[in-house]
Every structure is written in C-alpha cells, then in structure tokens.
Design an enzyme around this catalytic site. Structure first.
Site, PDB file in Angstrom:
ATOM      1  N   ASP A  77      11.342 -13.737 -28.305  1.00  9.92           N
ATOM      2  CA  ASP A  77      11.439 -12.711 -29.349  1.00  9.92           C
ATOM      3  C   ASP A  77      10.042 -12.180 -29.661  1.00  9.92           C
ATOM      4  OD1 ASP A  77      10.266 -14.802 -30.835  1.00  9.92           O
ATOM      5  OD2 ASP A  77      12.233 -15.470 -31.536  1.00  9.92           O
ATOM      6  N   ASP A  79       7.448 -11.172 -32.708  1.00  4.93           N
ATOM      7  CA  ASP A  79       7.138 -11.215 -34.135  1.00  4.93           C
ATOM      8  C   ASP A  79       5.964 -10.299 -34.409  1.00  4.93           C
ATOM      9  OD1 ASP A  79       9.097 -13.150 -34.688  1.00  4.93           O
ATOM     10  OD2 ASP A  79       7.755 -14.721 -33.960  1.00  4.93           O
ATOM     11  N   ASP A 157       0.128 -22.804 -36.277  1.00  8.69           N
ATOM     12  CA  ASP A 157       0.110 -24.187 -35.795  1.00  8.69           C
ATOM     13  C   ASP A 157      -0.855 -24.423 -34.624  1.00  8.69           C
ATOM     14  OD1 ASP A 157       1.826 -22.729 -34.177  1.00  8.69           O
ATOM     15  OD2 ASP A 157       3.556 -24.049 -34.417  1.00  8.69           O
TER      16      ASP A 157
HETATM   17  P1  ATP Z   1       9.300 -19.314 -29.463  1.00 12.41           P
HETATM   18  O1  ATP Z   1       8.997 -18.883 -28.083  1.00 12.41           O
HETATM   19  O2  ATP Z   1      10.090 -20.551 -29.513  1.00 12.41           O
HETATM   20  O3  ATP Z   1       9.829 -18.233 -30.344  1.00 12.41           O
HETATM   21  P2  ATP Z   1       7.044 -19.144 -31.204  1.00 12.41           P
HETATM   22  O4  ATP Z   1       5.639 -19.644 -31.035  1.00 12.41           O
HETATM   23  O5  ATP Z   1       7.216 -17.673 -31.321  1.00 12.41           O
HETATM   24  O6  ATP Z   1       7.872 -19.753 -30.036  1.00 12.41           O
HETATM   25  P3  ATP Z   1       8.374 -19.264 -33.727  1.00 12.41           P
HETATM   26  O7  ATP Z   1       9.099 -20.402 -34.328  1.00 12.41           O
HETATM   27  O8  ATP Z   1       9.100 -18.048 -33.357  1.00 12.41           O
HETATM   28  O9  ATP Z   1       7.628 -19.864 -32.457  1.00 12.41           O
HETATM   29  O10 ATP Z   1       7.184 -18.923 -34.725  1.00 12.41           O
HETATM   30  C1  ATP Z   1       6.358 -17.780 -34.587  1.00 12.41           C
HETATM   31  C2  ATP Z   1       4.930 -18.133 -34.909  1.00 12.41           C
HETATM   32  O11 ATP Z   1       4.822 -18.549 -36.275  1.00 12.41           O
HETATM   33  C3  ATP Z   1       4.338 -19.273 -34.102  1.00 12.41           C
HETATM   34  O12 ATP Z   1       3.822 -18.849 -32.872  1.00 12.41           O
HETATM   35  C4  ATP Z   1       3.246 -19.785 -35.026  1.00 12.41           C
HETATM   36  O13 ATP Z   1       2.108 -18.970 -34.938  1.00 12.41           O
HETATM   37  C5  ATP Z   1       3.868 -19.593 -36.401  1.00 12.41           C
HETATM   38  N1  ATP Z   1       4.581 -20.810 -36.854  1.00 12.41           N
HETATM   39  C6  ATP Z   1       5.884 -21.095 -36.689  1.00 12.41           C
HETATM   40  N2  ATP Z   1       6.198 -22.282 -37.214  1.00 12.41           N
HETATM   41  C7  ATP Z   1       5.054 -22.775 -37.731  1.00 12.41           C
HETATM   42  C8  ATP Z   1       4.707 -23.982 -38.425  1.00 12.41           C
HETATM   43  N3  ATP Z   1       5.622 -24.916 -38.683  1.00 12.41           N
HETATM   44  N4  ATP Z   1       3.417 -24.130 -38.829  1.00 12.41           N
HETATM   45  C9  ATP Z   1       2.492 -23.192 -38.581  1.00 12.41           C
HETATM   46  N5  ATP Z   1       2.758 -22.061 -37.924  1.00 12.41           N
HETATM   47  C10 ATP Z   1       4.004 -21.834 -37.498  1.00 12.41           C
HETATM   48 MG    MG Z   2       9.023 -16.615 -31.705  1.00 12.17          MG
END
Ligand code: ATP
Ligand code: MG
Length: 456
Positions: A77, A79, A157
């Site tokens: 996705d 963001d 994170d």
């Molecule tokens: P995915 O490919 O699974 O979507 P993602 O890295 O985009 O991986 P998301 O859960 O969609 O993960 O979260 C988007 C972003 O928000 C992450 O890349 C990170 O920068 C931030 N984030 C999400 N969860 C946390 C957390 N628990 N603590 C700190 N930052 C977070």
């Molecule tokens: Mg994501």
C-alpha cells in the site's frame, strides 16, 4: 555521492532536535540517484500527493511503499505524510474520512482503494487499540502532537521505514540512515531498541515480519533486546495481536515468519499452547502440519487465491484440540461432542492472547468437528455431508493431516476417491464405508524412551 542538506530548516530560535549522536541533517538522494519512478506509484497515491503539493503543503510517500519501491518490490500500500492537518486534508478531498481516536488520520477513498494520509507527528505509539491509560512497563501513551518532517522520521520504527519520497522534486529524504541500511539488508531500530520495544512491544513482531519478508538481518542490538523483552507482548491488546498475526502469517511469507518467530521465542508469546505442543516433540505432526498449512497459505497468496484465518487458526490449534478431545473421549463422551467441547475450551484460552473474531473461530470449530463427521463415511449421510458448504475446508484439513503423518491417509483417500467417483461407485463405497475408520496407525518416529521411574 549524496548531498547533505537540511530540507526543513527549523524556525529560528528553535533548538535543533538531538537524537543521541545522530546528525539532524538529512541525506537527500536526488531523482537521478535512486530507482523510484512515478510509473510504479499508484495513480491514486500520486493524485493525493500532487493535490496536497499544489495546495501549498508538503507531501511525501513514506513507509513500506518507499522501502519496497527502492528494493524493486511491489508495495502493499502507499502511505502519505504531510504537514497539512487532518482537517486541512479533509477540505482538499471530498472522498475523505478522518479516522482514529487518539491520533487522527485521513483516509482518502478511490473506490475500494484507500490512501492513508498522516500529518507529521512527533513521538508516537501506534497502538490505537491500546485502551490503557497508564502502562506499568513504560509503554508510551498516545499523544496527539503534530510535528515536523524530521520529528516524523525519528518516531518511526526502523530506519528503512523512515524514507520519504518528496513529490516536489522526486528526491528521497533520509534522516536516519535508512538508505545505507537498505543497501546492507539491515533492519535497524531507530533510537535505543530497548526503549522503542518497551514503548510498543509490537515493534518486535514487526522486526521479525520485515526480516522474514525482505530477507533482512535484524541488527544485533535489536536482536538482543527482542530476546530479553519478548514477554512484553503479554501487555498488548489481543485485538491488535490478531491484526498483527494476519500480517505475520497470512501475508505471503508465513513460513519464513513462523520460523523466525520461533527462533526469537516470540511464537510462544502469541500461541502458548501451540509452542508447548511444538517443543514437546512427542509427536512430529504439529510442526509438519503447521508448516504445510503455512506453505499452502503462502502458495495461495502467490497465486492470488483467497485465504482465511479460520483454516490457519484451525491448524495452529489443532494439536491442543485433538489432545483435549481425546481426554473427553476417554471419559466416554461421543466424539463429535468431545471435539466441540475441546474446540470451545482451546479457543477460549487462546483468545486471551490473540483475539480471534467469532466469524473465524466458528469456522475453525466446524473444521475440527467435521474431522469426526468425515469418519462416518457410510450410509446416505455421506451425500449430505458432501453437499454442505463446510465440506471443502474440512476435507482440505483432512488432507493436511494426512500429509503430516497423522494416521488418516486411508480416510482422506476414501473421500478423494468418493468425490471423483461415478454415481454407481459412490453407492458401492457408502455401503462398504471406510473399514477401520481412522486408517492404519503409523508412527514415523519411534516413541521417545521415557526414563524409568525412580523407585527409591
Ligand atoms: P507493509 O508493507 O506491511 O505495509 P509498512 O512499513 O508500510 O509495511 P505499516 O504498518 O503500513 O508498515 O506502517 C507504515 C509506516 O508507519 C511504517 O513504515 C513505519 O514507518 C510506521 N509505523 C508503523 N507502525 C509503527 C510502530 N509500531 N512504531 C513506529 N512506527 C510505525
Ligand atoms: Mg504500509
């Protein structure tokens, strides 16, 4: 090769943010120095970025989207991060809804596609589900403080998740050294891992998830912290752990994630009884069955076929259910009832750790109960069983068991043959039934010798 600049100069008089020994300047990787092309970003995400930017706001793609694009992978996705407040975002987009209680996010809808737009924020805890006002273990409470791009980067994170693609000039902004870690295949927590895992223990699961999915190494300091702090997952709301369990096990890299979860001793935090069954090793089926279930799930996802948590949870909890059902059966309870009661009891214990919505747990229970029904393969009821909508999942589960060395191969074969047979053969088959019901007993490994009881 890279230019070191500060893209967001702080207002004069404001003290620069200090993060340990980290520099507060950002590395700007220009369009010609990275591989992200607009053609690989979703049209809807681009629309959102451009409109924000046109209205005078900063707009960046961030998180997994940028990380995956830089790795040449297809993002799950997209963001968006911006300096526009949620209300300002809402004013710009008609198709927009604000969500979140403690921290408001904007969801911009394009049919079924949603682009999540978050206002830059400082210091945060993602656990929207965490209702606790105060935590005993230092888990940070949500504060609704908006921040700068820089602050937004530091509260994320992992460094590889804190890269920002700037729609204004197509550069990538890197405050935390994410680019170098990305190239090295390293998953490094931003800041002190102990503090960050305490703030939000789910980050430990996220570390494992990304390591498995990307084939990255978790950096040694974070590894150490994970080994010490795994128990903190007990504090996390069970509903949030359910969501996380889906991302861990039902998102395409289930096998690798499962193995890493066990390696870091986090699996038992989520599925305590399954972990016990796996470590007891009295029988090897639980491990094989689970691996096969996860392999099937990964393959189905790779082929774009639907998957259901009900089936995977049925596999995860099967060993506990079958041993508990055997106990009930020993007390002369009819087998189907024994399976129902065992299923109820195991689910009731498991949902204390990881919630399982009723619509799924009901299906898992049916799958278990049907393992008994499928044994009754004689008489007219066989035809009725096959017509019911649970038949497919139950039969697939029977196949899974047979393939994992449980003594049900004959029964599974019988049902396979029955489904393919002509009407006449079917009639003959139901008259004969499956002699022996459960199939022949077979142990692939000799039972472990128990130490002789101490008679002294
Ligand atoms: P995915 O490919 O699974 O979507 P993602 O890295 O985009 O991986 P998301 O859960 O969609 O993960 O979260 C988007 C972003 O928000 C992450 O890349 C990170 O920068 C931030 N984030 C999400 N969860 C946390 C957390 N628990 N603590 C700190 N930052 C977070
Ligand atoms: Mg994501």
């Amino acid at each position: 090769m890279f230019s070191w600049l500060n893209p967001l100069r702080k207002k004069s008089g404001e003290a620069p943010a200090i993060r340990g020994n980290q520099p507060t300047t950002a590395q700007i990787i220009s369009r010609s120095e990275h591989g992200i092309s607009r053609s690989s970003i979703s049209e809807n995400a681009l629309k959102v970025l451009y409109r924000l930017n046109k209205a005078g706001y900063e707009a960046y793609l961030v998180g997994g989207g940028v990380r995956d694009l830089l790795l040449g992978r297809e993002p799950k996705d997209f963001d968006v991060a911006t300096d526009a407040s949620p209300d300002e975002v809402r004013r710009l987009f008609r198709n927009c809804r604000l969500i979140g209680r403690r921290f408001r996010l904007a969801h911009v809808f394009f049919g079924r596609d949603i682009i999540e737009v978050a206002t830059f924020r400082a210091l945060a805890d993602e656990s929207e589900e965490n209702d606790k006002a105060v935590s005993e273990n230092g888990i940070v409470l949500r504060d609704n403080v908006y921040g700068s791009l820089e602050e937004d980067a530091w509260r994320r994170d992992f460094t590889v998740n804190a890269l920002y693609y700037n729609i204004r000039d197509f550069s990538v902004v890197d405050y935390t050294g994410g680019m170098a870690d990305l190239k090295a295949g390293r998953l490094r927590m931003i800041g002190d891992p102990y503090t960050r895992f305490r703030e939000d223990p789910v980050r430990m699961l996220r570390a494992v998830r990304f390591a498995a999915k990307l084939g990255f190494r978790i950096d040694p300091q974070s590894e150490r912290a994970i080994r010490e702090l795994g128990y903190l997952l007990e504090e996390v709301a069970s509903a949030r752990l359910f969501d996380e369990s889906l991302k861990l096990l039902l998102a395409g890299s289930g096998v690798a994630t499962y193995e890493l979860l066990r390696h870091y001793q986090l699996f038992g935090q989520l599925f305590p009884e399954t972990e016990v069954a796996l470590t007891e090793e009295e029988e090897h089926f639980p491990h094989t069955l689970l691996l096969h279930a996860l392999e099937n799930t990964d393959n189905r996802i790779a082929e774009d076929k639907p998957v259901t948590p009900a089936f995977l949870y049925a596999a995860l909890l099967w060993q506990s259910v079958r041993s508990e059902a055997a106990l009930f059966a020993r007390k002369k309870m009819p087998p189907i009832q024994a399976m129902q009661l065992a299923g109820d009891a195991v689910v009731a214990r498991q949902v204390k750790r990881v919630a399982l919505p009723k619509r799924f747990s009901l299906q898992s229970r049916e799958i278990w109960e049907w393992q008994e029904r499928l044994k009754q393969n004689h008489g007219g009821r066989v035809f009725r069983l096959m017509e019911q909508k649970r038949f497919r999942a139950a039969y697939d589960f029977l196949l899974l068991r047979a393939g994992s060395g449980e003594p049900v191969e004959e029964l599974a074969e019988w049902w396979g043959k029955f489904q393919d047979a002509s009407e006449q053969t079917r009639q003959e088959m139901v008259r004969a039934g499956n002699k022996g019901g459960g199939g022949k007993k077979r142990r692939r490994r000799p039972p472990r010798k128990r130490p002789a009881p101490n008679r002294e």
